[in-house]
Design a protein around this motif. Structure first.
Motif, PDB file in Angstrom:
ATOM      1  N   LYS A 359      15.217  41.588   0.405  1.00 52.04           N
ATOM      2  CA  LYS A 359      14.437  40.419  -0.104  1.00 52.04           C
ATOM      3  C   LYS A 359      13.065  40.622  -0.609  1.00 52.04           C
ATOM      4  O   LYS A 359      12.563  41.603  -0.563  1.00 52.04           O
ATOM      5  CB  LYS A 359      14.356  39.547   1.145  1.00 52.04           C
ATOM      6  N   ARG A 361       9.039  40.100  -1.702  1.00 48.26           N
ATOM      7  CA  ARG A 361       7.858  39.643  -1.196  1.00 48.26           C
ATOM      8  C   ARG A 361       6.701  39.551  -2.296  1.00 48.26           C
ATOM      9  O   ARG A 361       6.808  40.066  -3.160  1.00 48.26           O
ATOM     10  CB  ARG A 361       7.417  40.666  -0.051  1.00 48.26           C
ATOM     11  N   GLU A 373       9.480  28.449  -2.263  1.00 54.85           N
ATOM     12  CA  GLU A 373       9.563  29.614  -1.147  1.00 54.85           C
ATOM     13  C   GLU A 373       8.806  30.792  -1.680  1.00 54.85           C
ATOM     14  O   GLU A 373       8.259  31.703  -0.944  1.00 54.85           O
ATOM     15  CB  GLU A 373      11.041  30.004  -0.863  1.00 54.85           C
ATOM     16  N   CYS A 374       8.260  31.005  -2.864  1.00 53.63           N
ATOM     17  CA  CYS A 374       7.588  32.218  -3.187  1.00 53.63           C
ATOM     18  C   CYS A 374       6.164  32.300  -2.714  1.00 53.63           C
ATOM     19  O   CYS A 374       5.357  33.082  -2.472  1.00 53.63           O
ATOM     20  CB  CYS A 374       7.684  32.281  -4.821  1.00 53.63           C
ATOM     21  N   ALA A 376       5.354  30.717   0.191  1.00 48.99           N
ATOM     22  CA  ALA A 376       5.251  30.725   1.553  1.00 48.99           C
ATOM     23  C   ALA A 376       4.865  32.086   2.226  1.00 48.99           C
ATOM     24  O   ALA A 376       4.604  32.026   3.389  1.00 48.99           O
ATOM     25  CB  ALA A 376       6.799  30.396   2.098  1.00 48.99           C
ATOM     26  N   THR A 378       6.424  34.740   3.020  1.00 42.94           N
ATOM     27  CA  THR A 378       7.523  35.286   3.695  1.00 42.94           C
ATOM     28  C   THR A 378       8.545  35.712   2.640  1.00 42.94           C
ATOM     29  O   THR A 378       8.610  35.355   1.467  1.00 42.94           O
ATOM     30  CB  THR A 378       8.075  34.071   4.569  1.00 42.94           C
ATOM     31  N   TYR A 380      11.790  36.532   0.608  1.00 43.37           N
ATOM     32  CA  TYR A 380      12.662  35.461  -0.024  1.00 43.37           C
ATOM     33  C   TYR A 380      13.669  36.106  -0.862  1.00 43.37           C
ATOM     34  O   TYR A 380      13.524  37.187  -1.456  1.00 43.37           O
ATOM     35  CB  TYR A 380      11.815  34.460  -1.042  1.00 43.37           C
ATOM     36  N   ALA A 385      15.029  32.267  -6.604  1.00 46.13           N
ATOM     37  CA  ALA A 385      13.905  32.046  -7.211  1.00 46.13           C
ATOM     38  C   ALA A 385      14.213  32.050  -8.796  1.00 46.13           C
ATOM     39  O   ALA A 385      13.198  31.275  -9.525  1.00 46.13           O
ATOM     40  CB  ALA A 385      12.715  32.957  -6.995  1.00 46.13           C
ATOM     41  N   TRP A 388      15.737  28.515  -9.688  1.00 45.68           N
ATOM     42  CA  TRP A 388      14.653  27.501  -9.966  1.00 45.68           C
ATOM     43  C   TRP A 388      14.052  27.555 -11.059  1.00 45.68           C
ATOM     44  O   TRP A 388      13.638  26.799 -11.935  1.00 45.68           O
ATOM     45  CB  TRP A 388      13.858  27.643  -8.651  1.00 45.68           C
ATOM     46  N   ASN A 458      15.779  23.674  -0.482  1.00 49.64           N
ATOM     47  CA  ASN A 458      16.219  24.911   0.412  1.00 49.64           C
ATOM     48  C   ASN A 458      16.842  25.829  -0.526  1.00 49.64           C
ATOM     49  O   ASN A 458      17.790  25.655  -1.014  1.00 49.64           O
ATOM     50  CB  ASN A 458      17.158  24.310   1.423  1.00 49.64           C
ATOM     51  N   PRO A 459      16.442  27.045  -0.364  1.00 47.95           N
ATOM     52  CA  PRO A 459      16.999  28.218  -1.219  1.00 47.95           C
ATOM     53  C   PRO A 459      18.344  28.418  -0.840  1.00 47.95           C
ATOM     54  O   PRO A 459      19.155  28.865  -1.546  1.00 47.95           O
ATOM     55  CB  PRO A 459      15.894  29.541  -1.088  1.00 47.95           C
ATOM     56  N   ASP A 460      18.730  28.273   0.571  1.00 47.27           N
ATOM     57  CA  ASP A 460      19.855  28.699   0.762  1.00 47.27           C
ATOM     58  C   ASP A 460      20.918  27.654   0.433  1.00 47.27           C
ATOM     59  O   ASP A 460      22.217  27.922   0.193  1.00 47.27           O
ATOM     60  CB  ASP A 460      20.050  28.553   2.468  1.00 47.27           C
TER      61      ASP A 460
END
Length: 536
Positions: A359, A361, A373-374, A376, A378, A380, A385, A388, A458-460
Motif C-alpha cells: 500500500k 503512503r 483516502e489519500c 486520511a 493512512t 491506501y 486512487a 478516482w 469507499n475505495p474497496d
C-alpha cells in the motif's frame, strides 16, 4: 509718721522685687521655649506678704527651668543635625548608586555597539563569502549544464532555441520538477523533450536525490505502451549533481486544448479510453501513477494521448515491476504484462485482486484530483486512487472546470457531493440537489454509471481499471490506437471523429482574437444603440 514711712518703705521695697521677677520669668520662657506665663501669673497674684521669699523661690525655680530649656534646646538641635546628616548621607548614597547605574549603562551600550559592529563586519564577510559561493555555484551549474548539453548534442541532436537568439533555449514548460527543453535530431528530424531536473534541495540528501530520480527513470525506461510517453535515457553529470531525462516530444498540450473547448464529445471519449488503456498497462505491471491530471497528458500530431511524469509512481507489486524491468531492452513485451493481460488472480464477485499489495503512503498529486483516502494519512491502495483521479479528469474535460478544489468536508462542493441524496428548494425557488447526482447530472447520461462507480467514496467498493474498460460505455468508444508492425508503429485513427489539434500558442492567439471580436461586437452594438437614441 514713723509708721507711715515704714509702711511706705516696705511697700517701696517690694516693688523692685516684683519687677525683677517678671523680667526673670520672661527670660526663662524665651530660653526654655516653654510657656511659663501661667507660673508668672501665679507669682504675680500672691499677696505682699512673703514677697521676698516668693522672689527668692522664683529666682531659684527660674534657674532650674533655664537649664532644662537649654538642655532640651541643645538636645533637639543635635537630633535635627543627626537627622540632617543621615538624610544627606542617604541622598549621597542614592546619587552614587545612580552614577554607578549610568556607568554600567554606558558600558553596556559601548559593548552592544561594539558587538553590533562586529556582527555587521561578520555579515559583510558572510555576504562576501556568499557572493563568492553563489558565483562558484553558478559557475558549477554552468559547467554541469555545459556537460549535459554536450551529451545531448553528441547523442541526440541540437537544442532548439527561441527565435533567432542562439543563447536562449526554447523552454517547453517549467514546473516544480524542472524545465523541459526541445532537442531535434538532425538525421531524421525526430524531436525529443528533455527534462532537466532541479538540483538537490536542502530537505533531502544527495543519496535520496539520486535514488528518487533513478527510481523514476528505471520504471519510465521500462515502459512500452503507446499511451505512456517513451523514455530513452537519464543523463547525469560526472559529479551526479545534475540529471536530465530524455523522452519523446508530443507537441500538443492536453490541458490547453480542454480549456479552449475545441474538442467534440467523440474526441473527448477517444482520449478517455486511451487514458484507460494507459492506466491498465501500469496497473498490470505492478505500479500506479498517483498524479493523473490534465497537465500530465500530451497529444501527438496523430491524436494519440500519452501520460507523462512518473515522479510520483507507487509500486504495489515489486515482482511485476521487476519482470517489466528485465524486458527493458527487448523489442517485444513477451514475458511482461501488456494492456490486455493480467496474471493476477481476480475474484469474479467483486473484481478485486486476491493477493496482498504494497500500500502507498503520503499525499501525491494535485488537490482537485486526489482521492479522499489519500488525505486520511493512512495506507491506501494506489490503484483505487488512480481510478478516482481518472474520473475527475473526465469530469474536467466535460465541464471545463474542477468539480471541487479539494476532497475535504471544508469544501462546499465536495461536502454536497458526499451528502445523503436529497432535493430541496431554497427561498428563491431554486432546486438544490445533494449527493452524487449533484455532479453526475452535469455529465452526459450514458457516462454517469461508470463515472459514478469510479467515484465511489469507499475505495474497496470502487471499480478497478479493468472493470472500467469493460463498462458498456467505454467498450463502445471508437478510439485511435497504435499497431505495432515489428519496430514500426502504425497509428489507426477512428472513423467517427477527427481530432482538432492546436498548439498552446495557437490557442492563446485564438483567445486573443476572440476577445478582440467580442470587444468590436460590443462597440458596434453600442454605436447602433446610440444611433437609435439619436434618431428617436
Amino acid at each position: 509718721m514713723s509708721t507711715t514711712n515704714s509702711t511706705n518703705s516696705a511697700a517701696g521695697g517690694n516693688t523692685p522685687h516684683n519687677a525683677m521677677g517678671s523680667v526673670l520669668n520672661s527670660v526663662v520662657s524665651s530660653l526654655s521655649l516653654v510657656s511659663l506665663s501661667s507660673t508668672n501669673n501665679s507669682h504675680r497674684s500672691s499677696t505682699d506678704q512673703g514677697t521676698v521669699h516668693s522672689g527668692e523661690s522664683i529666682s531659684t525655680g527660674g534657674s532650674s527651668h533655664v537649664g532644662l530649656g537649654l538642655r532640651r534646646f541643645l538636645g533637639g538641635r543635635a537630633r535635627r543635625k543627626k537627622l540632617l546628616q543621615d538624610k544627606l548621607k542617604g541622598i549621597g548614597e542614592k546619587v552614587e548608586q545612580r552614577r554607578e547605574e549610568h556607568r554600567a549603562e554606558r558600558k553596556e551600550k559601548r559593548e552592544a555597539a561594539k558587538s553590533l559592529k562586529e556582527k555587521q563586519r561578520e555579515k559583510e564577510k558572510e555576504k562576501e563569502l556568499a557572493i563568492l559561493d553563489v558565483a562558484a555555484a553558478e559557475a558549477e551549474i554552468q559547467e554541469d549544464d555545459s556537460e549535459v548539453t554536450a551529451k545531448l548534442v553528441s547523442e541526440y541532436g541540437e537544442i532548439c532555441h527561441k527565435g533567432s537568439d542562439p543563447n536562449e533555449e526554447l523552454v517547453l514548460g517549467q514546473g516544480a520538477g524542472g524545465a523541459v527543453l526541445l532537442v531535434k535530431r538532425p538525421s531524421d528530424g525526430h524531436l525529443f523533450a528533455v527534462k532537466k531536473f532541479l538540483r538537490q534541495n536542502f530537505r533531502e540528501s544527495l543519496y535520496e536525490y539520486r535514488k528518487r530520480l533513478e527510481d523514476e527513470y528505471r520504471i519510465a525506461a521500462a515502459i512500452r505502451n503507446p499511451n505512456l510517453v517513451r523514455t530513452y535515457e537519464l543523463l547525469r553529470t560526472s559529479d551526479e549533481k545534475l540529471f536530465a531525462i530524455v523522452m519523446d516530444y508530443c507537441p500538443y498540450d492536453f490541458f490547453a486544448m480542454v480549456m479552449a473547448g475545441i474538442m467534440s464529445r467523440k474526441e473527448i471519449y477517444c482520449y478517455f479510453k486511451q487514458m484507460v488503456k494507459g492506466v491498465q498497462y501500469m496497473h498490470h505491471n505492478g505500479f500506479a501513477h498517483r498524479d493523473l491530471k490534465l497537465d500530465n497528458c500530451v497529444v501527438t500530431k496523430e491524436g494519440i494521448l500519452k501520460i507523462v511524469d512518473f515522479g510520483s509512481v507507487a509500486v504495489f507489486d515489486q515482482e511485476a515491476v521487476s519482470r517489466l524491468e528485465k524486458k527493458e531492452n527487448e523489442d517485444d513485451d513477451e514475458g511482461a504484462r501488456d494492456s490486455n493481460s493480467d496474471s493476477s488472480e481476480r475474484s469474479e464477485a467483486d473484481g478485486t485482486l486476491s493477493y496482498s499489495i504494497i500500500k502507498a503512503r503520503g499525499v501525491a498529486g494535485s488537490d482537485p484530483y486526489l482521492a479522499p483516502e489519500c488525505l486520511a494519512l493512512t495506507p491506501y491502495d494506489p490503484r483505487a486512487a488512480d481510478v478516482w483521479s481518472l474520473a475527475i479528469v473526465f469530469c474536467c474535460v466535460i465541464l471545463r472546470r474542477f468539480p471541487w478544489k479539494i476532497p475535504r468536508n471544508s469544501d462546499g462542493a465536495y461536502k454536497a457531493f458526499i451528502a445523503a441524496p436529497s432535493e430541496t428548494v431554497d427561498a428563491k425557488g431554486r432546486k438544490r440537489i445533494f449527493g452524487p447526482d449533484r455532479l453526475l447530472r452535469a455529465l452526459p447520461s450514458k457516462t454517469r454509471p461508470v463515472i459514478g462507480k469510479m467515484l465511489s467514496l469507499n475505495p474497496d467498493e470502487r471499480i478497478t481499471i479493468d472493470q472500467v474498460a469493460e463498462e458498456p460505455f467505454v467498450k463502445q468508444i471508437e478510439e485511435c490506437y497504435v499497431e505495432q508492425d515489428g519496430a514500426k508503429e502504425i497509428v489507426v485513427n477512428a472513423q467517427d471523429h477527427t481530432h482538432h489539434l492546436m498548439m498552446a500558442e495557437e490557442i492563446e492567439k485564438m483567445e486573443q482574437d476572440k476577445k478582440v471580436l467580442e470587444k468590436e461586437k460590443k462597440d458596434l452594438e453600442k454605436s447602433i444603440g446610440g444611433g437609435d437614441d439619436t434618431k428617436k
